[in-house]
Design a protein around this motif. Sequence first.
Motif, mmCIF file in Angstrom:
data_model
loop_
_atom_site.group_PDB
_atom_site.id
_atom_site.type_symbol
_atom_site.label_atom_id
_atom_site.label_comp_id
_atom_site.label_asym_id
_atom_site.label_seq_id
_atom_site.Cartn_x
_atom_site.Cartn_y
_atom_site.Cartn_z
ATOM 1 N N LEU A 43 0.811 -1.223 0.000
ATOM 2 C CA LEU A 43 0.000 0.000 0.000
ATOM 3 C C LEU A 43 0.839 1.266 0.000
ATOM 4 C CD1 LEU A 43 -2.719 -1.003 2.645
ATOM 5 C CD2 LEU A 43 -2.993 -0.906 0.160
ATOM 6 N N ALA A 44 2.004 1.202 0.665
ATOM 7 C CA ALA A 44 2.779 2.425 0.826
ATOM 8 C C ALA A 44 3.305 2.909 -0.524
ATOM 9 C CB ALA A 44 3.937 2.171 1.792
ATOM 10 N N PRO A 45 3.051 4.185 -0.836
ATOM 11 C CA PRO A 45 3.520 4.710 -2.123
ATOM 12 C C PRO A 45 5.035 4.930 -2.149
ATOM 13 C CG PRO A 45 2.371 6.408 -0.890
ATOM 14 C CD PRO A 45 2.238 5.159 -0.109
ATOM 15 N N HIS A 46 5.613 5.100 -0.952
ATOM 16 C CA HIS A 46 7.051 5.353 -0.893
ATOM 17 C C HIS A 46 7.658 4.456 0.169
ATOM 18 C CE1 HIS A 46 6.223 8.962 -3.278
ATOM 19 N NE2 HIS A 46 5.194 9.146 -2.457
ATOM 20 N N SER A 47 8.995 4.481 0.230
ATOM 21 C CA SER A 47 9.672 3.733 1.286
ATOM 22 C C SER A 47 9.454 4.467 2.606
ATOM 23 C CB SER A 47 11.160 3.620 0.993
ATOM 24 O OG SER A 47 11.849 3.355 2.189
ATOM 25 N N SER A 48 9.408 3.714 3.696
ATOM 26 C CA SER A 48 9.177 4.355 4.984
ATOM 27 C C SER A 48 10.450 4.994 5.520
ATOM 28 C CB SER A 48 8.659 3.337 5.998
ATOM 29 O OG SER A 48 9.679 2.398 6.276
ATOM 30 N N GLU A 49 11.589 4.600 4.966
ATOM 31 C CA GLU A 49 12.842 5.099 5.527
ATOM 32 C C GLU A 49 13.670 5.911 4.547
ATOM 33 O OE1 GLU A 49 14.877 1.857 7.440
ATOM 34 O OE2 GLU A 49 13.047 1.314 8.513
ATOM 35 N N ALA A 50 13.170 6.034 3.291
ATOM 36 C CA ALA A 50 13.945 6.772 2.279
ATOM 37 C C ALA A 50 13.979 8.254 2.613
ATOM 38 C CB ALA A 50 13.323 6.550 0.905
ATOM 39 N N ILE A 51 15.201 8.766 2.745
ATOM 40 C CA ILE A 51 15.367 10.190 3.060
ATOM 41 C C ILE A 51 15.432 10.948 1.749
ATOM 42 C CG2 ILE A 51 16.926 11.891 4.074
ATOM 43 C CD1 ILE A 51 17.731 9.612 6.052
ATOM 44 N N ASP A 52 14.639 12.051 1.666
ATOM 45 C CA ASP A 52 14.629 12.855 0.442
ATOM 46 C C ASP A 52 14.877 14.298 0.855
ATOM 47 O OD1 ASP A 52 14.142 14.236 -1.833
ATOM 48 O OD2 ASP A 52 12.212 13.258 -2.289
ATOM 49 N N SER A 53 16.108 14.767 0.630
ATOM 50 C CA SER A 53 16.488 16.097 1.105
ATOM 51 C C SER A 53 15.715 17.207 0.397
ATOM 52 C CB SER A 53 17.994 16.314 0.934
ATOM 53 O OG SER A 53 18.326 16.106 -0.424
ATOM 54 N N THR A 54 15.138 16.892 -0.726
ATOM 55 C CA THR A 54 14.390 17.927 -1.445
ATOM 56 C C THR A 54 13.002 18.134 -0.857
ATOM 57 O OG1 THR A 54 13.466 16.338 -3.003
ATOM 58 C CG2 THR A 54 15.544 17.391 -3.618
ATOM 59 N N GLY A 72 12.498 14.508 5.209
ATOM 60 C CA GLY A 72 11.915 14.379 3.884
ATOM 61 C C GLY A 72 11.276 13.026 3.636
ATOM 62 N N ARG A 73 11.041 12.224 4.723
ATOM 63 C CA ARG A 73 10.414 10.914 4.551
ATOM 64 C C ARG A 73 8.900 11.090 4.419
ATOM 65 N NH1 ARG A 73 13.394 8.325 9.709
ATOM 66 N NH2 ARG A 73 12.313 10.120 10.582
ATOM 67 N N ASP A 74 8.269 10.195 3.662
ATOM 68 C CA ASP A 74 6.831 10.284 3.417
ATOM 69 C C ASP A 74 6.064 9.878 4.673
ATOM 70 O OD1 ASP A 74 4.376 10.507 2.071
ATOM 71 O OD2 ASP A 74 4.380 8.339 1.709
ATOM 72 N N VAL A 75 5.315 10.792 5.273
ATOM 73 C CA VAL A 75 4.607 10.521 6.535
ATOM 74 C C VAL A 75 3.534 9.456 6.317
ATOM 75 C CG1 VAL A 75 3.185 11.518 8.369
ATOM 76 C CG2 VAL A 75 5.108 12.813 7.446
ATOM 77 N N PHE A 76 2.841 9.501 5.156
ATOM 78 C CA PHE A 76 1.783 8.525 4.878
ATOM 79 C C PHE A 76 2.340 7.093 4.912
ATOM 80 C CE2 PHE A 76 -0.871 6.122 1.780
ATOM 81 C CZ PHE A 76 -2.065 6.168 2.491
ATOM 82 N N SER A 77 3.446 6.893 4.204
ATOM 83 C CA SER A 77 4.048 5.560 4.173
ATOM 84 C C SER A 77 4.509 5.139 5.559
ATOM 85 C CB SER A 77 5.246 5.537 3.220
ATOM 86 O OG SER A 77 4.838 5.966 1.953
ATOM 87 N N ARG A 78 5.052 6.113 6.300
ATOM 88 C CA ARG A 78 5.535 5.788 7.645
ATOM 89 C C ARG A 78 4.381 5.423 8.575
ATOM 90 N NH1 ARG A 78 10.476 6.459 9.136
ATOM 91 N NH2 ARG A 78 10.129 7.156 11.267
ATOM 92 N N VAL A 79 3.229 6.112 8.420
ATOM 93 C CA VAL A 79 2.073 5.773 9.258
ATOM 94 C C VAL A 79 1.611 4.350 8.949
ATOM 95 C CG1 VAL A 79 -0.390 6.264 9.647
ATOM 96 C CG2 VAL A 79 1.261 8.130 9.694
#
Lengths: 286, 342
Positions: A43-54, A72-79
């Motif tokens: 379900l997660a659109p992104h990695s929960s731990e991928a750091i994105d400085s942009t 810069g991590r995706d909060v949705f994926s982390r939740v």
Amino acid sequence: MTTIERASTARPQWRTRFGGREGLIGWTILAVLILIAILAPVLAPHSSEAIDSTRIFAKPDLSHPFGSDDLGRDVFSRVLYAYRASLSIAIGSVLLAMIVGVPIGVFAGYVGGWADLVLMRAVDLLLAFPALLLAISLIAILGPGNAVALLAIAIIYVPIIARVVRSSVLVVRGQPYVLGARTRGASHWAIVRGHVLPNSAGPVLVQASVLMAFAIVIEAALSFLGLGSQPPTPELGLMLAEGNNYLTTAPWVEIFPGLAIAVTVLAFNLIGDGLRRSFDPHGVTR
Amino acid sequence: MAEPTGGRPLLQVEGVVKRFPIRRGVLRGAGAVHAVEGVDLAVGRGEVVSLVGESGSGKSTLGKCITGMIRPTAGRIHFDGVEVSGSSRGARGNFRRRVQPVFQDPRSSLDPRWAIERTIREPLDAFRIGNKAARAARVRELMDLVGLPAHLSQRKPSELSGGQQQRVAIAAALALEPDLLVADEPVSALDVSVQAQILNLLADLRQRLGLALLFIAHDLSVIEHISDRVAVMYLGRIVESGTVSEVFTDPRHPYTRALIDAIPRPDPTQRMSRTRLIGEIPSPVNPPSGCRFHPRCPVAIGVCSQDDPQQTTFSSQHRAACHVAAAQTASLSELPHERAWL
């Protein structure tokens, strides 16, 4: 003897079994949350731990519906991923506490006398410790982490569950149907299994659902203190703790994990209400 | 004292005493509740014996001793010639099958979560009688015996009326084919119209199964028609016992007389010449000296507060423990009883 017509209840059996509308909503939410936890990688659109400085503190948008955090991590994926840790701790700690607490309570309540006295004083001793202090001491010994948090919460819950079980067993034990079962030759084991456990399960299960809700809060508190899950593991309490620093500048980092906790607690509470209702032995559904 | 008509009694109770110690706080030994104080009673095969008395007379405690739910402090209980009070496990196990209790409130004597079929089957399961099909057949038979329609078998107790619930409780008690039912106020919790149905059922079961019945009640009107013999209890003692006609028409003990006068008679022409009992039953922790009834007795004489009266025999069955009754052969009915009691 007059024969009563077969009682026709308007509401279907399965609905009553789940405890009416509230219970049904609660179980549905919980089922969805468990599915989310299991299917997080899908379900997660992104990695929960991928750091994105942009994307540091990026606002919510279509591809990142809950925005991004300080790294810069995706909060949705982390939740989504965080439900794994949070739900396992909430459910696991209560199950573990019940595995230990229910036999203690049943034994103390059913056997009574000295067994009751000794067990209940031991339980009181445990209950006398402030819950968080107990958890912190255990973590100080075993080190922080999800498994230790689960164990700590379970230990906090054992005396609570044992007491609730004992008090409802005491009530059931004195019922004439238990005395009657004895004189009709039923063994103690058969009585405990057939009469005592089913009839004292109601209050315990209601308590368990409330404790599961509370476990999420305790675990959030432990993580907030840095004693629960360790970064970078996504976990709701930990995310709440981290987001707290940016509440004024990037509220989404805090709000969405907070809402996630609220929904989970709500689900457990609704289930508790439903259980309370369906365990009313006289089947009075209001 | 009370003896059945002929033959060895099925149940013989001798000098049974039950005291409940009172514990106050951590320290124990603050006296005891003298619930039953030396009771002799016998029930013959197929006989209906009623035990009456007001609340606190110890009748229920005696019933619990007889069904083995509690152990008497002293005295012996013989069942079919075998001592069952404090005997070996095996003897008690067999005795349990043959003496079954029926409780007052059928709502609490049935597990609210169990379908009635399971409740009736419980004793069969406990003693592993027959296979599954045999047990199911036996449950149907029992339901039929107590007048429960078969389609109710999967109902929960809460879906039945009070009378139906009591029929379920009786069916469960009958499952092990007992010789004696100890029914502790089995109709007190029921509506008056239903009471008669349950009493008729018990009388009918006795006829058909040769069942003996120890019927515990606080109301004489209920037991008048179904009993062979009556034993009246007051503060842990049996004060009078005899056949129903003896006790009802010729009561010797003033307490029995008061109980009989308390039966409501629907006859407006009858003058209100009743003796009423005034006051409460004294505390069983400190029973009165001498005759336990003397503080409330209208005919008490000096000796009553001094000496405990012995049982006096009036006929082969009829006995009473009263100094006054023993002193005069005349029935108490000739005594003036306009006077308020106590």
